[in-house]
Write an enzyme that holds these catalytic residues in place. Structure first.
Site, mmCIF file in Angstrom:
data_model
loop_
_atom_site.group_PDB
_atom_site.id
_atom_site.type_symbol
_atom_site.label_atom_id
_atom_site.label_comp_id
_atom_site.label_asym_id
_atom_site.label_seq_id
_atom_site.Cartn_x
_atom_site.Cartn_y
_atom_site.Cartn_z
ATOM 1 N N GLU A 26 0.814 -1.217 0.000
ATOM 2 C CA GLU A 26 0.000 0.000 0.000
ATOM 3 C C GLU A 26 0.847 1.267 0.000
ATOM 4 O O GLU A 26 0.516 2.255 -0.664
ATOM 5 C CB GLU A 26 -0.943 0.004 1.216
ATOM 6 N N PHE A 77 -6.490 -0.498 5.112
ATOM 7 C CA PHE A 77 -5.101 -0.551 4.642
ATOM 8 C C PHE A 77 -4.741 0.708 3.840
ATOM 9 O O PHE A 77 -3.608 1.172 3.876
ATOM 10 C CB PHE A 77 -4.864 -1.808 3.803
#
Lengths: 268, 313
Positions: B57, B82
């Site tokens: 991410e 996330f």
């Protein structure tokens, strides 16, 4: 040519310690170690136009180790992006020269930085866009060695290699010292070249203070067509000022008036 | 009236397909959950403008930043926990500080994510996104509104967080219902209390207002899809006209939409407020309905809160 670049390096080193002294804080060690790497780019290898910072075909430079901005600020000023006098405003209220680089305030910057580990991902994004648009400019990204502690760098290394971003040239300022002490005592990086090779990068290892090696490395990187390239530049933290060299305490400390005088005398 | 259900994430996927056709600068990134976020609809049709970043991410947000610096309009999607949580500093320092034109599609917002449990139920994204300067935060109520919000995000400049859910939720708006980022709207008028909701709670708010009406209580229902920039006028007017407010969101009470409403109302037109949301706890596994009931996120909870807040007038 190289002699001329070496003279410029002296000017940049004087700027760095003078501006950090005037600011009363800042990061001399990792700025001084990157001088030849930066001068080789801005005064020789990079296509750029200080009068037209937004020129679409320019090569891009990303300073991932944002705390080393004094060297970048000096190189930009000496290239002609803004008056050299601006360097006196480092870290002062209202200045374009923030303690860590702010993209919105200063022409010549391609991104903000200061939170470590992020520059290579940004460079990859620009490189991917360049591929989509069939643009041929090159993208450089200077990383610190301590910065390689950040996991995001390794994520980004995989991204560059997966997409075969041959327009990317990463540079590691491998000065072996981070804020708290020697790299080897905190989180060992060695064998650093092997790590990059294992991530499918073209690795070029040089003495980062040897101007000819620096220039040749940028050429070698540009000639590699099937992979991204990284220049592992062995450098000395605080290079050029004897009492700062290899000293973690000079990672983020300003020289006082007496120390400045000593340092400037060494750079004559 | 027949109620149709559809997940809000479908609206995101549909809008990306439209943008793929109409705006060649739009690129889409996902972190190995493209099937869940509906980004795969775009990747099937426009593979040359889709990048699967893998489960990374932080790198994804940095890459998106670079794409935007180079003139692209990146839409970045993964689960909200996330996206907003794991890459918060990248969003803050690389994207918002430079005011980059990156669009964030945060999937699986809310406790109704269900059996995956607390790790995957985004309950904090609104709070941690709305504190960031330059950020826009939108929580659409149904698939149609999600589609409009996604198109509107592409049309504006600057970072924008879109929050959508996993479960099919009732469609309460129509294709021609007006939508503008930063402007809430009244779905049903009333004078006794204002129920201000967003996301899946808009339907619950409407249902609550119908039940309240049977008891002679006229509730105004406001869809506050944009949490930032917040529509101050509609909030101040609601406080002035009705003198009592209930906020309802599928999110932590702390720092969420209810907090944002209280910040405006307390400074301009103080009235009693009751808040429906998650009270400083994590979720757990269960069916969406079980969880919404256990954690107090149904129309019945809104009705009780409305009566409480009217008592406090």
């Amino acid at each position: 040519m190289e002699e001329n670049l070496k003279e410029i390096c002296k000017v940049i080193r004087k700027d760095i310690i003078t501006m950090i002294h005037q600011a009363g804080s800042g990061h001399p060690g990792g700025s001084l170690s990157a001088v030849e790497l930066m001068v080789g780019l801005y005064f020789n290898k990079m296509k750029h136009n200080p009068k037209q910072p937004g020129w679409g075909e320019r090569d891009r430079f990303f300073l991932s180790k944002g705390h080393a901005c004094p060297v970048h600020y000096s190189v930009l000023a000496r290239s002609g992006y803004y008056p050299v006098e601006e360097l006196n405003s480092l870290r002062k209220l209202g200045s374009c020269l923030q303690g860590h680089p702010n993209f919105c305030r200063l022409p010549g910057l391609e991104s903000s930085s200061g939170s470590l580990g992020q520059g290579l991902s940004i460079a990859n994004g620009v490189a991917l866009a360049a591929k989509m648009d069939d643009k041929n400019f090159r993208i450089y990204c200077l990383l610190g060695d301590g910065e390689l502690n950040e996991g995001q760098v390794w994520e980004a290394m995989m991204t560059s290699a997966h997409h075969k971003l041959n327009n990317i040239c990463a540079i590691v300022d491998y000065n072996k010292v981070q804020l708290d002490g020697p790299i080897s005592s905190i989180k060992e990086l060695s064998p650093l070249s092997d790590k990059w090779k294992a991530f499918n990068w073209n690795v070029i290892e040089i003495d980062g203070h040897h101007m000819k090696q620096v220039l040749d490395a940028y050429d070698a990187a540009a000639h590699c067509k099937d992979k991204p390239s990284v220049i592992i530049a062995h450098t000395i933290k605080g290079k050029g000022i004897s009492f700062m060299e290899n000293k973690a305490e000079w990672h983020g400390k300003a020289p006082n008036a007496q120390e400045l005088e000593l340092a400037l005398a060494e750079l004559k | 009236m027949e109620i149709k259900n559809k997940p809000t994430r479908d609206g995101y996927g549909e809008a990306l397909l439209i943008l793929g056709e109409t705006n060649k600068n739009v690129v889409v990134l996902d972190a190995d959950v493209a099937k869940s976020t509906r980004a795969d609809w775009f990747s099937d049709k426009y593979p040359e403008r889709f990048i699967d970043m893998g489960i990374a991410e932080q790198d994804m947000l940095g890459t998106a930043a670079g794409l935007s610096i180079a003139g692209k309009i990146p839409f970045v999607s993964t689960y909200g926990v996330f996206l907003a949580g794991r890459a918060w500093d990248q969003i803050r320092t690389t994207i918002c500080y430079s005011n980059l034109n990156v669009k964030l599609g945060g999937a699986h917002g809310g406790i109704s994510v269900g059996p995956d449990g607390a790790t995957h139920q985004g309950l904090e994204e609104v709070a941690i996104m709305r504190v960031l300067p330059n950020m826009t935060v939108v929580v659409p109520c149904d698939a149609i509104e999600t589609k409009k919000a996604t198109l509107a995000a592409a049309a504006m400049y600057g970072p924008c967080y879109l929050r959508f859910g996993r479960e099919a939720v009732p469609i309460v708006t129509e294709e021609n219902t007006p939508f503008e980022i930063g402007k809430g709207y009244v779905l049903k008028d009333g004078k006794d209390v204002s129920i201000i909701a967003n996301g899946s709670m808009v339907f619950e708010a409407l249902r609550a207002s119908e039940e309240l009406q049977k008891e002679g209580i006229e509730a105004r229902v406001i869809n506050l899809h944009t949490v930032k920039p917040i529509d101050e006028n509609i909030l101040i007017k609601a406080a002035y006209d009705t003198g009592a407010i209930v906020t309802a969101e599928e999110h932590q009470i702390t720092g969420g939409m209810g907090s944002a409403v209280a910040e405006i109302v307390s400074r301009n037109q103080p009235v009693p407020i009751e808040m429906i949301g998650i009270f400083d706890t994590f979720g757990e596994s269960g069916t969406p309905d079980e969880l919404m009931t256990k954690y107090g996120l149904t129309y019945l909870d809104i009705i009780k809160a409305a009566k409480r807040v009217i008592e406090r007038k």
